[in-house]
Design a protein around this motif. Sequence first.
Motif, PDB file in Angstrom:
ATOM      1  N   SER A   1       0.835  -1.213   0.000  1.00  0.00           N
ATOM      2  CA  SER A   1       0.000   0.000   0.000  1.00  0.00           C
ATOM      3  C   SER A   1       0.861   1.251   0.000  1.00  0.00           C
ATOM      4  CB  SER A   1      -0.941  -0.001   1.203  1.00  0.00           C
ATOM      5  OG  SER A   1      -0.205   0.058   2.420  1.00  0.00           O
ATOM      6  N   VAL A   2       1.973   1.226   0.766  1.00  0.00           N
ATOM      7  CA  VAL A   2       2.907   2.358   0.773  1.00  0.00           C
ATOM      8  C   VAL A   2       3.587   2.472  -0.584  1.00  0.00           C
ATOM      9  CG1 VAL A   2       5.047   3.250   1.777  1.00  0.00           C
ATOM     10  CG2 VAL A   2       3.301   2.244   3.262  1.00  0.00           C
ATOM     11  N   GLU A   3       4.016   1.338  -1.093  1.00  0.00           N
ATOM     12  CA  GLU A   3       4.751   1.312  -2.360  1.00  0.00           C
ATOM     13  C   GLU A   3       3.898   1.870  -3.504  1.00  0.00           C
ATOM     14  OE1 GLU A   3       6.088  -2.578  -3.684  1.00  0.00           O
ATOM     15  OE2 GLU A   3       8.119  -1.750  -3.738  1.00  0.00           O
ATOM     16  N   ASN A   4       2.628   1.515  -3.529  1.00  0.00           N
ATOM     17  CA  ASN A   4       1.749   1.983  -4.612  1.00  0.00           C
ATOM     18  C   ASN A   4       1.654   3.506  -4.633  1.00  0.00           C
ATOM     19  OD1 ASN A   4       1.216  -0.611  -5.458  1.00  0.00           O
ATOM     20  ND2 ASN A   4      -0.673  -0.807  -4.263  1.00  0.00           N
ATOM     21  N   GLN A   5       1.548   4.107  -3.452  1.00  0.00           N
ATOM     22  CA  GLN A   5       1.401   5.566  -3.377  1.00  0.00           C
ATOM     23  C   GLN A   5       2.700   6.287  -3.721  1.00  0.00           C
ATOM     24  OE1 GLN A   5      -1.270   7.155  -0.214  1.00  0.00           O
ATOM     25  NE2 GLN A   5      -1.149   5.084   0.640  1.00  0.00           N
ATOM     26  N   VAL A   6       3.847   5.687  -3.368  1.00  0.00           N
ATOM     27  CA  VAL A   6       5.137   6.310  -3.671  1.00  0.00           C
ATOM     28  C   VAL A   6       5.484   6.101  -5.144  1.00  0.00           C
ATOM     29  CG1 VAL A   6       7.608   6.341  -3.147  1.00  0.00           C
ATOM     30  CG2 VAL A   6       5.951   6.025  -1.301  1.00  0.00           C
ATOM     31  N   VAL A   7       5.240   4.899  -5.653  1.00  0.00           N
ATOM     32  CA  VAL A   7       5.574   4.573  -7.044  1.00  0.00           C
ATOM     33  C   VAL A   7       4.801   5.459  -8.012  1.00  0.00           C
ATOM     34  CG1 VAL A   7       5.323   2.805  -8.831  1.00  0.00           C
ATOM     35  CG2 VAL A   7       6.352   2.209  -6.632  1.00  0.00           C
ATOM     36  N   GLU A   8       3.544   5.731  -7.700  1.00  0.00           N
ATOM     37  CA  GLU A   8       2.724   6.574  -8.585  1.00  0.00           C
ATOM     38  C   GLU A   8       3.361   7.958  -8.761  1.00  0.00           C
ATOM     39  OE1 GLU A   8      -1.839   8.364  -8.880  1.00  0.00           O
ATOM     40  OE2 GLU A   8      -1.284   6.991  -7.245  1.00  0.00           O
ATOM     41  N   LYS A   9       3.808   8.554  -7.652  1.00  0.00           N
ATOM     42  CA  LYS A   9       4.453   9.870  -7.723  1.00  0.00           C
ATOM     43  C   LYS A   9       5.814   9.754  -8.397  1.00  0.00           C
ATOM     44  CE  LYS A   9       4.548  14.268  -6.700  1.00  0.00           C
ATOM     45  NZ  LYS A   9       3.587  15.219  -7.303  1.00  0.00           N
ATOM     46  N   HIS A  10       6.536   8.693  -8.097  1.00  0.00           N
ATOM     47  CA  HIS A  10       7.858   8.467  -8.691  1.00  0.00           C
ATOM     48  C   HIS A  10       7.754   8.380 -10.206  1.00  0.00           C
ATOM     49  CE1 HIS A  10      10.776   5.520 -10.362  1.00  0.00           C
ATOM     50  NE2 HIS A  10      11.659   6.272  -9.717  1.00  0.00           N
ATOM     51  N   GLU A  11       6.759   7.673 -10.711  1.00  0.00           N
ATOM     52  CA  GLU A  11       6.594   7.513 -12.158  1.00  0.00           C
ATOM     53  C   GLU A  11       6.285   8.848 -12.825  1.00  0.00           C
ATOM     54  OE1 GLU A  11       7.078   4.940 -14.233  1.00  0.00           O
ATOM     55  OE2 GLU A  11       7.947   3.953 -12.475  1.00  0.00           O
ATOM     56  N   ALA A  12       5.465   9.667 -12.172  1.00  0.00           N
ATOM     57  CA  ALA A  12       5.127  10.989 -12.740  1.00  0.00           C
ATOM     58  C   ALA A  12       6.379  11.868 -12.835  1.00  0.00           C
ATOM     59  CB  ALA A  12       4.069  11.666 -11.869  1.00  0.00           C
ATOM     60  N   ILE A  13       7.197  11.846 -11.799  1.00  0.00           N
ATOM     61  CA  ILE A  13       8.431  12.644 -11.797  1.00  0.00           C
ATOM     62  C   ILE A  13       9.419  12.101 -12.819  1.00  0.00           C
ATOM     63  CG2 ILE A  13      10.461  13.232 -10.394  1.00  0.00           C
ATOM     64  CD1 ILE A  13       8.515  13.388  -7.992  1.00  0.00           C
ATOM     65  N   LYS A  14       9.495  10.781 -12.926  1.00  0.00           N
ATOM     66  CA  LYS A  14      10.397  10.169 -13.911  1.00  0.00           C
ATOM     67  C   LYS A  14      10.023  10.593 -15.325  1.00  0.00           C
ATOM     68  CE  LYS A  14      10.405   5.691 -14.941  1.00  0.00           C
ATOM     69  NZ  LYS A  14      10.597   4.227 -14.851  1.00  0.00           N
TER      70      LYS A  14
ATOM     71  N   LEU B   1      17.166   8.463  -8.810  1.00  0.00           N
ATOM     72  CA  LEU B   1      15.745   8.638  -8.496  1.00  0.00           C
ATOM     73  C   LEU B   1      15.133   7.322  -8.010  1.00  0.00           C
ATOM     74  CD1 LEU B   1      13.425  10.721  -8.583  1.00  0.00           C
ATOM     75  CD2 LEU B   1      12.894   9.878 -10.874  1.00  0.00           C
ATOM     76  N   LYS B   2      15.514   6.226  -8.643  1.00  0.00           N
ATOM     77  CA  LYS B   2      15.007   4.909  -8.233  1.00  0.00           C
ATOM     78  C   LYS B   2      15.478   4.568  -6.815  1.00  0.00           C
ATOM     79  CE  LYS B   2      15.114   0.011  -9.530  1.00  0.00           C
ATOM     80  NZ  LYS B   2      15.655  -0.987 -10.480  1.00  0.00           N
ATOM     81  N   ASN B   3      16.749   4.841  -6.530  1.00  0.00           N
ATOM     82  CA  ASN B   3      17.292   4.565  -5.188  1.00  0.00           C
ATOM     83  C   ASN B   3      16.601   5.420  -4.133  1.00  0.00           C
ATOM     84  OD1 ASN B   3      19.096   2.696  -6.232  1.00  0.00           O
ATOM     85  ND2 ASN B   3      20.750   4.184  -6.453  1.00  0.00           N
ATOM     86  N   LEU B   4      16.324   6.683  -4.485  1.00  0.00           N
ATOM     87  CA  LEU B   4      15.624   7.562  -3.547  1.00  0.00           C
ATOM     88  C   LEU B   4      14.228   7.020  -3.251  1.00  0.00           C
ATOM     89  CD1 LEU B   4      15.328  10.164  -1.918  1.00  0.00           C
ATOM     90  CD2 LEU B   4      14.632  11.327  -4.030  1.00  0.00           C
ATOM     91  N   LYS B   5      13.546   6.559  -4.271  1.00  0.00           N
ATOM     92  CA  LYS B   5      12.205   5.980  -4.083  1.00  0.00           C
ATOM     93  C   LYS B   5      12.262   4.813  -3.102  1.00  0.00           C
ATOM     94  CE  LYS B   5      10.950   2.732  -6.594  1.00  0.00           C
ATOM     95  NZ  LYS B   5      10.668   1.806  -7.701  1.00  0.00           N
ATOM     96  N   GLU B   6      13.233   3.897  -3.295  1.00  0.00           N
ATOM     97  CA  GLU B   6      13.359   2.733  -2.419  1.00  0.00           C
ATOM     98  C   GLU B   6      13.683   3.162  -0.988  1.00  0.00           C
ATOM     99  OE1 GLU B   6      12.727  -0.440  -3.088  1.00  0.00           O
ATOM    100  OE2 GLU B   6      12.092   0.215  -5.082  1.00  0.00           O
ATOM    101  N   ASP B   7      14.575   4.130  -0.832  1.00  0.00           N
ATOM    102  CA  ASP B   7      14.945   4.604   0.513  1.00  0.00           C
ATOM    103  C   ASP B   7      13.738   5.207   1.231  1.00  0.00           C
ATOM    104  OD1 ASP B   7      17.530   3.819   0.061  1.00  0.00           O
ATOM    105  OD2 ASP B   7      18.279   5.825  -0.431  1.00  0.00           O
ATOM    106  N   LEU B   8      12.926   5.960   0.513  1.00  0.00           N
ATOM    107  CA  LEU B   8      11.763   6.599   1.127  1.00  0.00           C
ATOM    108  C   LEU B   8      10.704   5.571   1.518  1.00  0.00           C
ATOM    109  CD1 LEU B   8      11.435   9.755  -1.168  1.00  0.00           C
ATOM    110  CD2 LEU B   8      12.230   9.684   1.203  1.00  0.00           C
TER     111      LEU B   8
END
Length: 583
Positions: A284-297, A324-331
């Motif tokens: 559930s956390v990953e889905n919300q972070v990944v969505e924003k990550h993809e938009a920024i990417k 950017l990918k590493n930052l997403k995983e860290d967050l």
Amino acid sequence: MFGLQLSLSAGRRTRGAYMHLLKVDEMLREQLGFDFMLVVDTEGLQVSELMNKAQNEENELATFIIGLGNLTLINILGKDLSEIQDILQIALHAFLRMKQLNISPRCLFVHQNIEEIIDTDQSMERQRWLQEILDEMTIAAAKHEQCSGVCHFSDVIKFDVKNHIYYFAHLWEGSPPMAPPNPCYSHNVQELKSRILKHAKEESRGSILKISEVKVRVRDLWKALVNENFIFRFKNTREVMAMNELETVYRSRTWELRSHVLDLQNQLTNQIQKGEVKEIKRSSVENQVVEKHEAIKQELERYFREDRDRNILSQRKGIVKDDLKNLKEDLIVETMRKCEALINGKKIQDLFKEQRVKLEHKLLEKIRGTAKSPCRKELHDKELRDMFNKIWSENISILLPPTLASAERPDIDIELENVLLEHFKQHPNIVNKIQYCGTKKTFSINYSKHVITPQEFPVYGPSEEEFEKDIIKKTTAQIVKLVQDIIHNREQQNEGYSSSYFHEILQVIHTEAEAASQGVRFMLTNRFKLELALELLQEAANNFKKMCIAFKTANNPVLYLESKREEFFTNFKLAYKNFQNTD
């Protein structure tokens, strides 16, 4: 020219830099005013393909040689400056950054294999063209390095376009190996040598370095070059500016991601503290972070595709994508760790509330039993402590989970250094500034270093200057207040620590400083931002350490229960004394 023979590497080129100390003929010493001449010869530049030499090494070497000598001869094949232009640009950046060395390098150009230009009009036109190129390079470098008052190449590297350009004839008359030497070439060499000695004589009237001073100059110059290693990795000013713009865009986009995750953490914290959720799934956390990550990417992909310097930026595309990918995983990991800590803390707090009355009752029973004992005696603190510890341990141990993974406490000082290095890596001498940030005096505005006025603005009178100073003071005070509010709000939220809090403060400093520079004739420099950030972030780090301890104490079952032990023991002693007095 000086009768020297150098060691040659493959390709018959000098490898590295060689120094030769030449003793001045006794007849010339009195005339010239010095005893020795130090000649430094370096390998040819722009030959990376042959030498397998990295670009940053080439830039370092050129800057070192130009900075070391009283006069540098720049040897160019033909009339075209393009082969040396890029390296000169990076050297300009380096010298603007190393102002503390107080060196005044000087150079002249030697164009090989061309006859001297006789036509006066053609010669003057070429001189104007060359002067414009060198000055444009300098202005661009000075603008990026935020150095006011630098408009000409000669402001950084002493150069006279009329007297410091030499044209050398071909060495051979005809095609070698059978061609005889060209006497004009020897004449050109002799003329240049005379000019060098004339310059050296003029220089000796001021200050000629002693050999011991040369050693100090080499040491200080090399130390400064190492500190400014960042600038040498670039090819020219355009590449420096393109990468700087990329860094600005990347920081802005990654702050969007960090800010989104901080909001998510705040939302989850409220839900956990209200008891609305008992478990947080990573998906559930990953889905919300990944969505924003993809938009920024996607935004960054478009930037790499459409920017006018996309060819220069292409070399950084893969690195930016990985970062950017590493930052997403860290967050994501940080968010899960916080949520798990909060859930554990909520569980133990709820359990403790349930067991509190039972524990208090058992302690009171023990006191009554001791007071009613036929062979009772007054108990001292140590005996009371032993009695209390036994009851506490028997009843509290059942609240603790069978296994408890204790998360490591983050090293906030190291994380602060990393954030500063990432954010200000282009700033001159950044490593030393960070190293001594804890020993610096309280921040105060230095108008000569923290404020610049672009060349295109006219000089205003005293009243306008006072008005601008007032704006700068108010801006600084506003930044300090906003940062203090951020720290206070983070303390109140009790969400623990995140390195993103440092980025949040840096975002405020940058935004407010940029806003203050809009619509006025001055600009707050990067040095202003850095030195203010060094103080405010150091203050923030001290508060974040306390927040980190408080969060861990509140949400780690062992630490939470230990924090309650003394409170219960104090009540236990007080109850015992009350029984004693009652009896």
